[in-house]
Design a protein around this motif. Structure first.
Motif, PDB file in Angstrom:
ATOM      1  N   GLY A 212      11.853 -38.269  24.819  1.00  0.00           N
ATOM      2  CA  GLY A 212      11.408 -37.031  25.437  1.00  0.00           C
ATOM      3  C   GLY A 212      10.436 -37.300  26.561  1.00  0.00           C
ATOM      4  O   GLY A 212      10.616 -38.249  27.343  1.00  0.00           O
ATOM      5  N   TYR A 213       9.397 -36.495  26.615  1.00  0.00           N
ATOM      6  CA  TYR A 213       8.438 -36.589  27.711  1.00  0.00           C
ATOM      7  C   TYR A 213       7.010 -36.636  27.171  1.00  0.00           C
ATOM      8  O   TYR A 213       6.664 -35.919  26.220  1.00  0.00           O
ATOM      9  N   SER A 214       6.210 -37.476  27.802  1.00  0.00           N
ATOM     10  CA  SER A 214       4.806 -37.611  27.424  1.00  0.00           C
ATOM     11  C   SER A 214       3.957 -37.681  28.681  1.00  0.00           C
ATOM     12  O   SER A 214       4.450 -37.981  29.779  1.00  0.00           O
ATOM     13  N   ILE A 215       2.667 -37.414  28.510  1.00  0.00           N
ATOM     14  CA  ILE A 215       1.701 -37.676  29.575  1.00  0.00           C
ATOM     15  C   ILE A 215       1.019 -38.972  29.186  1.00  0.00           C
ATOM     16  O   ILE A 215       0.181 -39.009  28.276  1.00  0.00           O
ATOM     17  N   MET A 216       1.402 -40.045  29.852  1.00  0.00           N
ATOM     18  CA  MET A 216       1.017 -41.381  29.399  1.00  0.00           C
ATOM     19  C   MET A 216      -0.184 -41.961  30.124  1.00  0.00           C
ATOM     20  O   MET A 216      -0.837 -42.880  29.622  1.00  0.00           O
ATOM     21  N   LEU A 217      -0.472 -41.464  31.319  1.00  0.00           N
ATOM     22  CA  LEU A 217      -1.552 -42.053  32.108  1.00  0.00           C
ATOM     23  C   LEU A 217      -2.653 -41.040  32.366  1.00  0.00           C
ATOM     24  O   LEU A 217      -2.402 -39.841  32.509  1.00  0.00           O
ATOM     25  N   GLY A 218      -3.855 -41.519  32.440  1.00  0.00           N
ATOM     26  CA  GLY A 218      -4.978 -40.662  32.769  1.00  0.00           C
ATOM     27  C   GLY A 218      -5.584 -39.980  31.557  1.00  0.00           C
ATOM     28  O   GLY A 218      -5.117 -40.096  30.429  1.00  0.00           O
ATOM     29  N   LEU A 219      -6.649 -39.226  31.833  1.00  0.00           N
ATOM     30  CA  LEU A 219      -7.418 -38.576  30.785  1.00  0.00           C
ATOM     31  C   LEU A 219      -7.187 -37.070  30.697  1.00  0.00           C
ATOM     32  O   LEU A 219      -7.777 -36.408  29.854  1.00  0.00           O
ATOM     33  N   LEU A 220      -6.343 -36.550  31.563  1.00  0.00           N
ATOM     34  CA  LEU A 220      -6.244 -35.100  31.660  1.00  0.00           C
ATOM     35  C   LEU A 220      -5.573 -34.460  30.441  1.00  0.00           C
ATOM     36  O   LEU A 220      -6.125 -33.570  29.808  1.00  0.00           O
ATOM     37  N   TYR A 221      -4.360 -34.920  30.091  1.00  0.00           N
ATOM     38  CA  TYR A 221      -3.649 -34.378  28.932  1.00  0.00           C
ATOM     39  C   TYR A 221      -2.999 -35.511  28.131  1.00  0.00           C
ATOM     40  O   TYR A 221      -1.789 -35.517  27.927  1.00  0.00           O
ATOM     41  N   PRO A 222      -3.763 -36.472  27.655  1.00  0.00           N
ATOM     42  CA  PRO A 222      -3.142 -37.634  27.002  1.00  0.00           C
ATOM     43  C   PRO A 222      -2.554 -37.331  25.628  1.00  0.00           C
ATOM     44  O   PRO A 222      -1.779 -38.114  25.111  1.00  0.00           O
ATOM     45  N   GLY A 223      -2.901 -36.190  25.036  1.00  0.00           N
ATOM     46  CA  GLY A 223      -2.401 -35.859  23.712  1.00  0.00           C
ATOM     47  C   GLY A 223      -1.290 -34.844  23.738  1.00  0.00           C
ATOM     48  O   GLY A 223      -1.181 -34.038  22.808  1.00  0.00           O
ATOM     49  N   VAL A 224      -0.426 -34.882  24.763  1.00  0.00           N
ATOM     50  CA  VAL A 224       0.653 -33.906  24.895  1.00  0.00           C
ATOM     51  C   VAL A 224       1.989 -34.636  25.002  1.00  0.00           C
ATOM     52  O   VAL A 224       2.134 -35.570  25.797  1.00  0.00           O
ATOM     53  N   SER A 225       2.966 -34.188  24.193  1.00  0.00           N
ATOM     54  CA  SER A 225       4.297 -34.792  24.273  1.00  0.00           C
ATOM     55  C   SER A 225       5.357 -33.813  23.797  1.00  0.00           C
ATOM     56  O   SER A 225       5.078 -32.884  23.032  1.00  0.00           O
ATOM     57  N   ILE A 226       6.585 -34.027  24.278  1.00  0.00           N
ATOM     58  CA  ILE A 226       7.763 -33.255  23.884  1.00  0.00           C
ATOM     59  C   ILE A 226       8.788 -34.259  23.375  1.00  0.00           C
ATOM     60  O   ILE A 226       9.221 -35.142  24.120  1.00  0.00           O
ATOM     61  N   ASN A 227       9.185 -34.137  22.117  1.00  0.00           N
ATOM     62  CA  ASN A 227      10.080 -35.111  21.504  1.00  0.00           C
ATOM     63  C   ASN A 227      11.347 -34.423  21.001  1.00  0.00           C
ATOM     64  O   ASN A 227      11.289 -33.362  20.366  1.00  0.00           O
ATOM     65  N   THR A 228      12.495 -35.027  21.290  1.00  0.00           N
ATOM     66  CA  THR A 228      13.768 -34.441  20.857  1.00  0.00           C
ATOM     67  C   THR A 228      14.497 -35.323  19.837  1.00  0.00           C
ATOM     68  O   THR A 228      15.666 -35.084  19.541  1.00  0.00           O
ATOM     69  N   TYR A 229      13.807 -36.325  19.295  1.00  0.00           N
ATOM     70  CA  TYR A 229      14.415 -37.195  18.283  1.00  0.00           C
ATOM     71  C   TYR A 229      13.714 -36.999  16.941  1.00  0.00           C
ATOM     72  O   TYR A 229      12.511 -36.746  16.889  1.00  0.00           O
ATOM     73  N   ASN A 230      14.471 -37.163  15.857  1.00  0.00           N
ATOM     74  CA  ASN A 230      13.859 -37.204  14.529  1.00  0.00           C
ATOM     75  C   ASN A 230      13.628 -38.659  14.126  1.00  0.00           C
ATOM     76  O   ASN A 230      13.862 -39.575  14.933  1.00  0.00           O
ATOM     77  N   ALA A 231      13.182 -38.869  12.905  1.00  0.00           N
ATOM     78  CA  ALA A 231      12.847 -40.224  12.456  1.00  0.00           C
ATOM     79  C   ALA A 231      14.065 -41.144  12.425  1.00  0.00           C
ATOM     80  O   ALA A 231      13.926 -42.370  12.422  1.00  0.00           O
ATOM     81  N   ASN A 232      15.270 -40.547  12.396  1.00  0.00           N
ATOM     82  CA  ASN A 232      16.498 -41.348  12.373  1.00  0.00           C
ATOM     83  C   ASN A 232      17.065 -41.588  13.768  1.00  0.00           C
ATOM     84  O   ASN A 232      18.230 -41.992  13.912  1.00  0.00           O
ATOM     85  N   ASN A 233      16.254 -41.276  14.784  1.00  0.00           N
ATOM     86  CA  ASN A 233      16.673 -41.453  16.177  1.00  0.00           C
ATOM     87  C   ASN A 233      17.884 -40.592  16.529  1.00  0.00           C
ATOM     88  O   ASN A 233      18.731 -40.981  17.336  1.00  0.00           O
ATOM     89  N   SER A 234      17.974 -39.424  15.910  1.00  0.00           N
ATOM     90  CA  SER A 234      19.043 -38.473  16.212  1.00  0.00           C
ATOM     91  C   SER A 234      18.454 -37.285  16.954  1.00  0.00           C
ATOM     92  O   SER A 234      17.339 -36.828  16.652  1.00  0.00           O
TER      93      SER A 234
END
Length: 284
Positions: A212-234
């Motif tokens: 999915g999508y994450s904010i990986m760099l910087g200090l602005l929103y480092p704790g935000v992510s959108i994930n479309t996979y479950n634990a089984n990578n589906s």
């Protein structure tokens, strides 16, 4: 007669003593200002360049040019306004001992203090990172300057159209909603907006149990992510997992009466809005 003379002499001496004390009180010096370790002025020349400033407002998907030169920074824009703000070398402070300027584990920080503004500029200490952070508040109004600066930004494509849409869930009467669109990702609780993030702040991210999508760099929103996979990578699309944790990255800055900083401290505090294991279903 002798007693009267002694009495007069004693009275006169008390009078002189009172005058002397009064003079000393009037001539006493006021307390000197508290000493400050922030004796170094201006940004280091190694930061001299034209940087891209991504404002944390409705314009955040489009970068503005800011120039660092001669110890100052020019071209910052007040969030939610078009007003520009410039800071000279004399408005920017740091401590001579470089280790004392390190904040948030891996950033080198400068304190801003001018007649109208107070805040911070943070640069990554890792040579391979290019994204810095700006958080500056107006001393007299509610205006703020918040965003990230990037010295060498690559193409920012935003979020793929396949992720767009409004999703929600209800927990114990609390309705959480995440609205993913081409321009912004907005999170609500019971219809009240909690955060609105420019989509180009997100980067495609892949890993075990995550796509999915994450904010990986910087200090602005480092704790935000959108994930479309479950634990089984589906894939779980059109549903998503959405994580939003606010680490409240801003310093508690104390100033002397003359505006010189005397302390800057990060009071660690996490505000959890949505954990990464919370599933949001797409609304019809």
């Amino acid at each position: 007669m002798i007693k009267k003379t002694i009495y007069l002499i004693f009275t006169f001496m008390l009078f002189l003593l009172a005058i002397s004390c009064g003079k000393n009180a009037n001539n006493s010096t006021s307390p000197s200002p508290k000493e400050s370790e922030y004796t170094v002025k201006g940004l280091d020349t190694k930061y001299n360049s034209t940087w891209k400033f991504f404002n944390a407002d409705g314009t955040g998907n489009e970068a503005a040019d800011v120039v660092i030169d001669n110890g100052g920074i020019n071209g910052l824009i007040v969030s939610n306004k078009t007003t520009k703000a410039d800071f000279t070398k004399d408005d920017i402070y740091s401590i001579a001992d470089e280790n004392s300027n390190k904040y948030y584990d891996r950033y080198f920080g400068y304190i801003i203090s001018s007649s109208d503004w107070v805040g911070e500029i943070q640069f990554p200490t890792d040579e391979y990172e290019t994204v810095g952070y700006i958080y500056i508040k107006n001393k007299k109004t509610s205006d703020i300057i918040v965003g990230m600066i990037d010295k060498a930004p690559g193409p920012r494509e935003g979020i793929d159209k396949g992720y767009w849409g409004k999703r929600s869930r209800i927990d114990n009467g609390l309705k959480r909603t995440v609205d993913i669109q081409g321009d912004f990702v907005t999170y609500y609780e019971n219809g009240i907006q909690k955060v609105k993030i420019p989509s180009k702040f997100f980067e495609l991210s892949k890993g075990d149990g995550f796509y999915g999508y994450s904010i990986m760099l910087g200090l602005l929103y480092p704790g935000v992510s959108i994930n479309t996979y479950n634990a089984n990578n589906s894939s779980i699309l059109p549903s998503v997992y959405f994580e939003y944790i606010d680490y409240n990255y801003y310093l508690d800055i104390q100033l002397r009466d003359d505006g010189v900083p005397i302390s800057a401290k990060y009071n660690k505090k996490e505000t959890i809005y949505s954990l990464g294991n919370i599933l949001y279903a797409k609304e019809n």
